[in-house]
Scaffold this motif. Sequence first.
Motif, PDB file in Angstrom:
ATOM      1  N   GLU A 158     -30.588  51.963 -46.399  1.00 35.41           N
ATOM      2  CA  GLU A 158     -30.159  53.139 -47.154  1.00 35.41           C
ATOM      3  C   GLU A 158     -31.335  53.701 -47.940  1.00 35.41           C
ATOM      4  OE1 GLU A 158     -26.644  53.106 -49.483  1.00 35.41           O
ATOM      5  OE2 GLU A 158     -25.507  51.881 -48.053  1.00 35.41           O
ATOM      6  N   GLY A 159     -31.475  55.039 -47.896  1.00 35.47           N
ATOM      7  CA  GLY A 159     -32.580  55.707 -48.578  1.00 35.47           C
ATOM      8  C   GLY A 159     -33.804  55.908 -47.718  1.00 35.47           C
ATOM      9  N   ASP A 160     -33.877  55.252 -46.539  1.00 36.26           N
ATOM     10  CA  ASP A 160     -35.023  55.406 -45.634  1.00 36.26           C
ATOM     11  C   ASP A 160     -34.925  56.713 -44.846  1.00 36.26           C
ATOM     12  OD1 ASP A 160     -35.948  52.956 -46.442  1.00 36.26           O
ATOM     13  OD2 ASP A 160     -35.371  51.892 -44.612  1.00 36.26           O
ATOM     14  N   ILE A 161     -36.061  57.090 -44.270  1.00 38.96           N
ATOM     15  CA  ILE A 161     -36.139  58.240 -43.375  1.00 38.96           C
ATOM     16  C   ILE A 161     -36.094  57.743 -41.927  1.00 38.96           C
ATOM     17  CG2 ILE A 161     -37.520  60.234 -42.650  1.00 38.96           C
ATOM     18  CD1 ILE A 161     -36.621  60.431 -45.555  1.00 38.96           C
ATOM     19  N   LEU A 162     -35.155  58.239 -41.148  1.00 44.42           N
ATOM     20  CA  LEU A 162     -35.115  57.977 -39.709  1.00 44.42           C
ATOM     21  C   LEU A 162     -35.659  59.227 -39.031  1.00 44.42           C
ATOM     22  CD1 LEU A 162     -34.344  56.152 -37.349  1.00 44.42           C
ATOM     23  CD2 LEU A 162     -32.031  57.101 -37.446  1.00 44.42           C
ATOM     24  N   LEU A 163     -36.872  59.120 -38.474  1.00 46.66           N
ATOM     25  CA  LEU A 163     -37.628  60.295 -38.027  1.00 46.66           C
ATOM     26  C   LEU A 163     -37.948  60.228 -36.544  1.00 46.66           C
ATOM     27  CD1 LEU A 163     -39.418  62.857 -38.564  1.00 46.66           C
ATOM     28  CD2 LEU A 163     -41.272  61.262 -39.130  1.00 46.66           C
ATOM     29  N   LEU A 164     -37.407  61.167 -35.774  1.00 43.68           N
ATOM     30  CA  LEU A 164     -37.864  61.383 -34.399  1.00 43.68           C
ATOM     31  C   LEU A 164     -39.026  62.368 -34.442  1.00 43.68           C
ATOM     32  CD1 LEU A 164     -37.636  61.234 -31.274  1.00 43.68           C
ATOM     33  CD2 LEU A 164     -36.088  63.196 -31.422  1.00 43.68           C
ATOM     34  N   SER A 165     -40.227  61.879 -34.169  1.00 42.00           N
ATOM     35  CA  SER A 165     -41.411  62.739 -34.115  1.00 42.00           C
ATOM     36  C   SER A 165     -42.314  62.169 -33.023  1.00 42.00           C
ATOM     37  CB  SER A 165     -42.130  62.772 -35.469  1.00 42.00           C
ATOM     38  OG  SER A 165     -43.137  63.772 -35.478  1.00 42.00           O
ATOM     39  N   PRO A 166     -42.101  62.571 -31.763  1.00 45.79           N
ATOM     40  CA  PRO A 166     -42.626  61.832 -30.614  1.00 45.79           C
ATOM     41  C   PRO A 166     -44.136  61.794 -30.436  1.00 45.79           C
ATOM     42  CG  PRO A 166     -40.739  63.184 -30.004  1.00 45.79           C
ATOM     43  CD  PRO A 166     -41.152  63.616 -31.369  1.00 45.79           C
ATOM     44  N   ALA A 167     -44.861  62.822 -30.931  1.00 41.69           N
ATOM     45  CA  ALA A 167     -46.314  62.925 -30.731  1.00 41.69           C
ATOM     46  C   ALA A 167     -46.678  63.117 -29.261  1.00 41.69           C
ATOM     47  CB  ALA A 167     -47.047  61.700 -31.293  1.00 41.69           C
ATOM     48  N   CYS A 168     -45.693  63.431 -28.439  1.00 43.00           N
ATOM     49  CA  CYS A 168     -45.895  63.557 -26.990  1.00 43.00           C
ATOM     50  C   CYS A 168     -44.966  64.631 -26.434  1.00 43.00           C
ATOM     51  CB  CYS A 168     -45.557  62.246 -26.265  1.00 43.00           C
ATOM     52  SG  CYS A 168     -46.463  60.806 -26.828  1.00 43.00           S
ATOM     53  N   ALA A 169     -45.380  65.214 -25.324  1.00 39.56           N
ATOM     54  CA  ALA A 169     -44.481  66.095 -24.583  1.00 39.56           C
ATOM     55  C   ALA A 169     -43.325  65.276 -23.999  1.00 39.56           C
ATOM     56  CB  ALA A 169     -45.233  66.812 -23.471  1.00 39.56           C
ATOM     57  N   SER A 170     -42.298  65.963 -23.559  1.00 37.00           N
ATOM     58  CA  SER A 170     -41.041  65.317 -23.168  1.00 37.00           C
ATOM     59  C   SER A 170     -40.903  65.083 -21.675  1.00 37.00           C
ATOM     60  CB  SER A 170     -39.876  66.210 -23.620  1.00 37.00           C
ATOM     61  OG  SER A 170     -39.956  67.480 -22.982  1.00 37.00           O
ATOM     62  N   TRP A 171     -41.826  65.604 -20.872  1.00 39.11           N
ATOM     63  CA  TRP A 171     -41.552  65.810 -19.446  1.00 39.11           C
ATOM     64  C   TRP A 171     -41.471  64.532 -18.625  1.00 39.11           C
ATOM     65  CZ3 TRP A 171     -46.105  69.477 -20.262  1.00 39.11           C
ATOM     66  CH2 TRP A 171     -45.664  70.625 -20.945  1.00 39.11           C
ATOM     67  N   ASP A 172     -41.821  63.382 -19.207  1.00 40.69           N
ATOM     68  CA  ASP A 172     -41.661  62.146 -18.447  1.00 40.69           C
ATOM     69  C   ASP A 172     -40.187  61.769 -18.299  1.00 40.69           C
ATOM     70  OD1 ASP A 172     -41.494  61.658 -21.196  1.00 40.69           O
ATOM     71  OD2 ASP A 172     -42.144  59.577 -20.981  1.00 40.69           O
ATOM     72  N   GLN A 173     -39.349  62.169 -19.287  1.00 42.25           N
ATOM     73  CA  GLN A 173     -37.934  61.796 -19.269  1.00 42.25           C
ATOM     74  C   GLN A 173     -36.977  62.971 -19.419  1.00 42.25           C
ATOM     75  OE1 GLN A 173     -38.310  58.699 -22.482  1.00 42.25           O
ATOM     76  NE2 GLN A 173     -37.241  57.405 -20.999  1.00 42.25           N
ATOM     77  N   TYR A 174     -37.465  64.076 -20.020  1.00 43.51           N
ATOM     78  CA  TYR A 174     -36.586  65.197 -20.342  1.00 43.51           C
ATOM     79  C   TYR A 174     -37.243  66.504 -19.898  1.00 43.51           C
ATOM     80  CZ  TYR A 174     -34.913  61.427 -23.272  1.00 43.51           C
ATOM     81  OH  TYR A 174     -34.462  60.200 -23.707  1.00 43.51           O
ATOM     82  N   LYS A 175     -36.416  67.486 -19.571  1.00 37.97           N
ATOM     83  CA  LYS A 175     -36.936  68.763 -19.092  1.00 37.97           C
ATOM     84  C   LYS A 175     -37.695  69.506 -20.185  1.00 37.97           C
ATOM     85  CE  LYS A 175     -33.328  69.474 -15.607  1.00 37.97           C
ATOM     86  NZ  LYS A 175     -32.177  70.328 -15.194  1.00 37.97           N
ATOM     87  N   THR A 176     -37.214  69.409 -21.418  1.00 41.00           N
ATOM     88  CA  THR A 176     -37.810  70.143 -22.535  1.00 41.00           C
ATOM     89  C   THR A 176     -37.715  69.312 -23.805  1.00 41.00           C
ATOM     90  OG1 THR A 176     -35.714  71.188 -23.166  1.00 41.00           O
ATOM     91  CG2 THR A 176     -37.102  72.372 -21.565  1.00 41.00           C
TER      92      THR A 176
END
Length: 449
Positions: free
Chosen positions: A415-433
């Motif tokens: 509780e109180g932490d930051i859950l951050l999706l910040s990939p530092a990479c393009a998505s194209w290996d797994q996702y279209k965009t």
Amino acid sequence: MNTWKQFPEKVLVLGLARSGTAAANVLLESGKDVTVNDAAASYEDVPVLALQEKGARLVLGSHPLSVLEGIEMVVKNPGIRYDHPVVAEAQKRSIPVITEVELVAYITEQPIIGITGSNGKTTTTTLVTEMLEKSDCKVKLAGNIGIAATEVAQTMQADEKVVMELSSFQLQGINTFRPSTAVLLNIYEAHLDYHGDLESYVRAKCNIFKNQHADDYLVYNADDPTLEEKVKGTKAKNIAFSATKNLYHTGAWADDTHVYFFDEAIIPLEDIVLVGKHNLENILAAVAAAKLNGATNEGIQHVLKTFSGVKHRLEFVGLLHGRYVYNDSKATNILATQKALDSFKKDIVLLAGGLDRGNEFDELIPHLHHVKAMVVFGETAPKLERVGKEAGIQVIEHAAGVDDAAKTGFSLADEGDILLLSPACASWDQYKTFEERGDIFVQAVHTMK
């Protein structure tokens, strides 16, 4: 303004998608002889059939070099690299290769506010557009933000301006395109798999001001040494912005209390909703561009007091059982993730990974001091794990994708932490965009609620 009489008659549109389809339509409507070549499109696709009905010749399913026979100009989709066989052969034959935004120079003479940079383009483009709208200026949005420039240019009225987000991919393919206000946010090593080397990438970005005149404006980041050097040769009026320097006489700046444009205080910093030093830079650039194009202080203040960010760019998803969740899926390079990490002082569980472009991630290490755990995924997972270990992070988990990463990350956060999706990479290996990647992450978070 250029005229269609100056434009070659026989044109190849290489790659459809939104920009290619828009380019083919405007060329056909202008009486040009158009061939369309796309390996993925089908003869049954409605937009493709519509082009055929207008007179386009279709070559679908592959990219034979024969499509270049008799061609005088190639309009390519920005995502198609210059080492593509058809593009490379066109250049070998001295056939000019442009991107769709170049066609805007043949469609409208209305003022264009063009915005580019390695990071912050979408946020700044959105800010400028909303600042002008809230100031009762008539404005339209176009470009890399998802709306084809030619579609918008065709509908512009005499009293309207257009704000365009422009990528290096688009800008590499211009000859005469000219924004009346160009905004250059920053230059950072990116897209080298496309451009080949940093010099070519920088040159493409700087194309945004290469055709400007003495009565145009160039808004640039005075804290970026590369830009400070490159803008010296421009013909336009240089308007700087800086988050660290007093630009009382030369542009947009901030001290500990306010944002200023020249000597005019625009808004107290405490009234601004967006967080992070990188967003302060975006705000300063937006204020400069908006003020130069007629925005009022009231309009600017309204936007900055209410604008909390664009989707997938440090987007606050909400509280998940006491964890602060942010979706920064648009962080497709290292610099964007550095800036995201530097925006928080609390403990962070970082979710990162994606397409492997051949680079390492050591530049992240100085920015990982608030990261208590990492969840890595995609092609770059091993590289990011190595960097995390070198930064002294004790807990590093692997995930199959962002939905799995969201669940694993939640289990590692308190509780109180930051859950951050910040990939530092393009998505194209797994996702279209990156949008698809971010949407899947957000959906996973909402499922856990």
